[in-house]
Design an enzyme around this catalytic site. Sequence first.
Site, PDB file in Angstrom:
ATOM      1  N   ARG A  41       0.659  -1.466  -0.108  1.00  0.00           N
ATOM      2  CA  ARG A  41      -0.075   0.274   0.012  1.00  0.00           C
ATOM      3  C   ARG A  41       0.774   1.257  -0.104  1.00  0.00           C
ATOM      4  O   ARG A  41       2.036   1.049   0.214  1.00  0.00           O
ATOM      5  CB  ARG A  41      -0.955   0.099   1.176  1.00  0.00           C
ATOM      6  CG  ARG A  41      -0.683  -0.697   2.282  1.00  0.00           C
ATOM      7  CD  ARG A  41       0.514  -0.050   3.325  1.00  0.00           C
ATOM      8  NE  ARG A  41       0.219   1.313   3.349  1.00  0.00           N
ATOM      9  CZ  ARG A  41       1.204   2.453   3.747  1.00  0.00           C
ATOM     10  NH1 ARG A  41       2.429   1.781   3.605  1.00  0.00           N
ATOM     11  NH2 ARG A  41       1.019   3.552   3.755  1.00  0.00           N
ATOM     12  N   GLY A  42       0.283   2.312   0.060  1.00  0.00           N
ATOM     13  CA  GLY A  42       1.011   3.715  -0.443  1.00  0.00           C
ATOM     14  C   GLY A  42       1.006   3.927  -1.814  1.00  0.00           C
ATOM     15  O   GLY A  42       1.451   3.100  -2.570  1.00  0.00           O
ATOM     16  N   ALA A  43       0.775   5.179  -2.175  1.00  0.00           N
ATOM     17  CA  ALA A  43       0.589   5.273  -3.783  1.00  0.00           C
ATOM     18  C   ALA A  43       1.540   4.919  -4.484  1.00  0.00           C
ATOM     19  O   ALA A  43       1.493   4.288  -5.431  1.00  0.00           O
ATOM     20  CB  ALA A  43       0.362   6.841  -3.698  1.00  0.00           C
ATOM     21  N   ARG A  71      -7.193  -0.606  -6.968  1.00  0.00           N
ATOM     22  CA  ARG A  71      -7.703   0.502  -5.597  1.00  0.00           C
ATOM     23  C   ARG A  71      -7.962   1.794  -6.676  1.00  0.00           C
ATOM     24  O   ARG A  71      -7.070   2.153  -7.405  1.00  0.00           O
ATOM     25  CB  ARG A  71      -6.521   0.557  -4.773  1.00  0.00           C
ATOM     26  CG  ARG A  71      -6.498  -0.409  -3.840  1.00  0.00           C
ATOM     27  CD  ARG A  71      -5.540  -0.208  -2.446  1.00  0.00           C
ATOM     28  NE  ARG A  71      -6.254   0.802  -1.488  1.00  0.00           N
ATOM     29  CZ  ARG A  71      -5.574   1.300  -0.679  1.00  0.00           C
ATOM     30  NH1 ARG A  71      -4.274   0.985  -0.590  1.00  0.00           N
ATOM     31  NH2 ARG A  71      -6.224   2.039   0.319  1.00  0.00           N
ATOM     32  N   GLN A  73      -1.655   2.488   9.817  1.00  0.00           N
ATOM     33  CA  GLN A  73      -0.335   2.631   9.079  1.00  0.00           C
ATOM     34  C   GLN A  73       0.609   3.369   9.899  1.00  0.00           C
ATOM     35  O   GLN A  73       1.961   2.975   9.715  1.00  0.00           O
ATOM     36  CB  GLN A  73      -0.539   3.087   7.856  1.00  0.00           C
ATOM     37  CG  GLN A  73      -1.466   2.459   6.824  1.00  0.00           C
ATOM     38  CD  GLN A  73      -2.892   2.743   6.841  1.00  0.00           C
ATOM     39  OE1 GLN A  73      -3.436   3.155   7.902  1.00  0.00           O
ATOM     40  NE2 GLN A  73      -3.666   2.580   5.723  1.00  0.00           N
ATOM     41  N   ASP A 100      -2.065  10.526  -2.156  1.00  0.00           N
ATOM     42  CA  ASP A 100      -2.232   9.595  -3.097  1.00  0.00           C
ATOM     43  C   ASP A 100      -2.828  10.394  -4.405  1.00  0.00           C
ATOM     44  O   ASP A 100      -2.601   9.379  -5.516  1.00  0.00           O
ATOM     45  CB  ASP A 100      -3.605   9.050  -2.511  1.00  0.00           C
ATOM     46  CG  ASP A 100      -3.087   7.921  -1.433  1.00  0.00           C
ATOM     47  OD1 ASP A 100      -2.866   8.464  -0.412  1.00  0.00           O
ATOM     48  OD2 ASP A 100      -2.801   6.862  -1.806  1.00  0.00           O
ATOM     49  N   ASN A 120      -5.341  12.288   0.714  1.00  0.00           N
ATOM     50  CA  ASN A 120      -4.194  11.492   1.216  1.00  0.00           C
ATOM     51  C   ASN A 120      -5.269  10.879   2.209  1.00  0.00           C
ATOM     52  O   ASN A 120      -6.542  11.115   2.339  1.00  0.00           O
ATOM     53  CB  ASN A 120      -3.254  12.400   2.014  1.00  0.00           C
ATOM     54  CG  ASN A 120      -2.171  11.692   2.672  1.00  0.00           C
ATOM     55  OD1 ASN A 120      -1.860  11.013   1.765  1.00  0.00           O
ATOM     56  ND2 ASN A 120      -1.852  11.884   3.848  1.00  0.00           N
ATOM     57  N   LYS A 121      -4.512  10.083   3.192  1.00  0.00           N
ATOM     58  CA  LYS A 121      -5.349   9.223   4.013  1.00  0.00           C
ATOM     59  C   LYS A 121      -6.437   9.831   4.849  1.00  0.00           C
ATOM     60  O   LYS A 121      -6.219  10.917   5.598  1.00  0.00           O
ATOM     61  CB  LYS A 121      -4.152   8.349   5.135  1.00  0.00           C
ATOM     62  CG  LYS A 121      -4.699   7.609   6.219  1.00  0.00           C
ATOM     63  CD  LYS A 121      -5.544   6.355   5.816  1.00  0.00           C
ATOM     64  CE  LYS A 121      -4.966   5.521   4.422  1.00  0.00           C
ATOM     65  NZ  LYS A 121      -5.705   4.855   3.834  1.00  0.00           N
TER      66      LYS A 121
HETATM   67  O1  MRU Z   1      -4.515   3.204   2.446  1.00  0.00           O
HETATM   68  P1  MRU Z   1      -3.010   3.318   2.307  1.00  0.00           P
HETATM   69  O2  MRU Z   1      -2.357   2.924   3.287  1.00  0.00           O
HETATM   70  O3  MRU Z   1      -2.297   2.896   0.878  1.00  0.00           O
HETATM   71  O4  MRU Z   1      -2.949   4.972   2.338  1.00  0.00           O
HETATM   72  C1  MRU Z   1      -1.485   5.400   2.084  1.00  0.00           C
HETATM   73  C2  MRU Z   1      -1.426   7.002   2.235  1.00  0.00           C
HETATM   74  O5  MRU Z   1      -2.496   7.584   2.448  1.00  0.00           O
HETATM   75  C3  MRU Z   1      -0.006   7.586   2.000  1.00  0.00           C
HETATM   76  O6  MRU Z   1       0.047   8.766   2.892  1.00  0.00           O
HETATM   77  C4  MRU Z   1      -0.035   7.986   0.570  1.00  0.00           C
HETATM   78  O7  MRU Z   1      -0.110   7.025  -0.228  1.00  0.00           O
HETATM   79  C5  MRU Z   1       1.320   8.545   0.435  1.00  0.00           C
HETATM   80  S1  MRU Z   1       2.651   7.218   0.456  1.00  0.00           S
HETATM   81  C6  MRU Z   1       4.027   7.854  -0.132  1.00  0.00           C
END
Ligand code: MRU
Length: 323
Positions: A46-48, A80, A174, A215, A225-226
């Site tokens: 996970r993470g963009a 996603r 996270q 994201d 973002n999250k």
């Molecule tokens: O649902 P996730 O864990 O994929 O969400 C991740 C985030 O919101 C991060 O802050 C974002 O992807 C940036 S990661 C460098």
Amino acid sequence: MAIEPLRWKGDRLELLDQRLLPEQTVYLACHTAVEVAQAIRDMVVRGAPAIGCAAAFGFALDSRKRLNLQTAYACLAASRPTAVNLFWALQRMRAASDHEQEALRIYTEDLACNRQIGLHGAALIPVGARIMTYCNSGALATSGHGTALGVVRTTFAKDRSITVIACETRPYLQGARLTAWECVQEGIPCTLITDNMAGHLMSKGEVDVVIVGADRIAANGDTANKIGTYMLAVLARRHRLPFYVAAPTSSFDPASADGSAIQIEERPAQEVTGYRGARWAPEGISVRNPAFDVTPAELISGIVCEKGVVLAPDRERVRALLA
Ligand code: MRU
């Protein structure tokens, strides 16, 4: 040892299973695009930027097996919806002739971007700063080093007096599981708080700067973002604290005019009603679980990307950056 969220092995992609962290470090092997798409959907990775890299390797796996690449594209694109890096990477893969080389390029370019983001971002961090961050935007969320946590990493290499405040990031934790783990691994002083403690700490003067990842950044600088990021940005403005977003240009989406055009993923109710088999909410309760929110550009002090920093982002400044 460097944290490796993805390991490319030619005939397979090994993903550090982030669902099991911090207790276990186990790699899951994916042999097809379908398996990679499932791993993205299940939050193994996970993470963009990490999702974008994983999707690129997933595409390369099917290319190597001479499977139908339209099907590979479609199943990865459906994994996603919010992180634009996924679609950006898939478009690059579709246009490439050597798919393995292109996936490796996407991966190594992301690492280089993160290091540049680290350098640009570190210049914004005061000596000895107490840096609040949210979710996980570290090595685990990218090809390595990280974006917002990459800025922390780069800053810490030259200023050992900084400290991190990691918000736990309900409901998927996270921050508590991943950001805290990365900081412990590298000896970066880090204090974990629950999300609802952020305002209190700011009001007590215990935070100097907030930095988060992204994201998807719309054409006017609005940033998805999250879930909970928006809340932190409002709090930061209330307490006159700088609020920075750190992300590579692959997280920008000029096709989204503003944040209202960004699709927000809705995740399963079980993530809110309990965790890893434990349930604390009653059966039958109605639940909302949007996984992201949008922080309006006006609340963002600056966006840090590999090309530099856009202070007070707006449509014109974002356009100039991407030109
Ligand atoms: O649902 P996730 O864990 O994929 O969400 C991740 C985030 O919101 C991060 O802050 C974002 O992807 C940036 S990661 C460098």
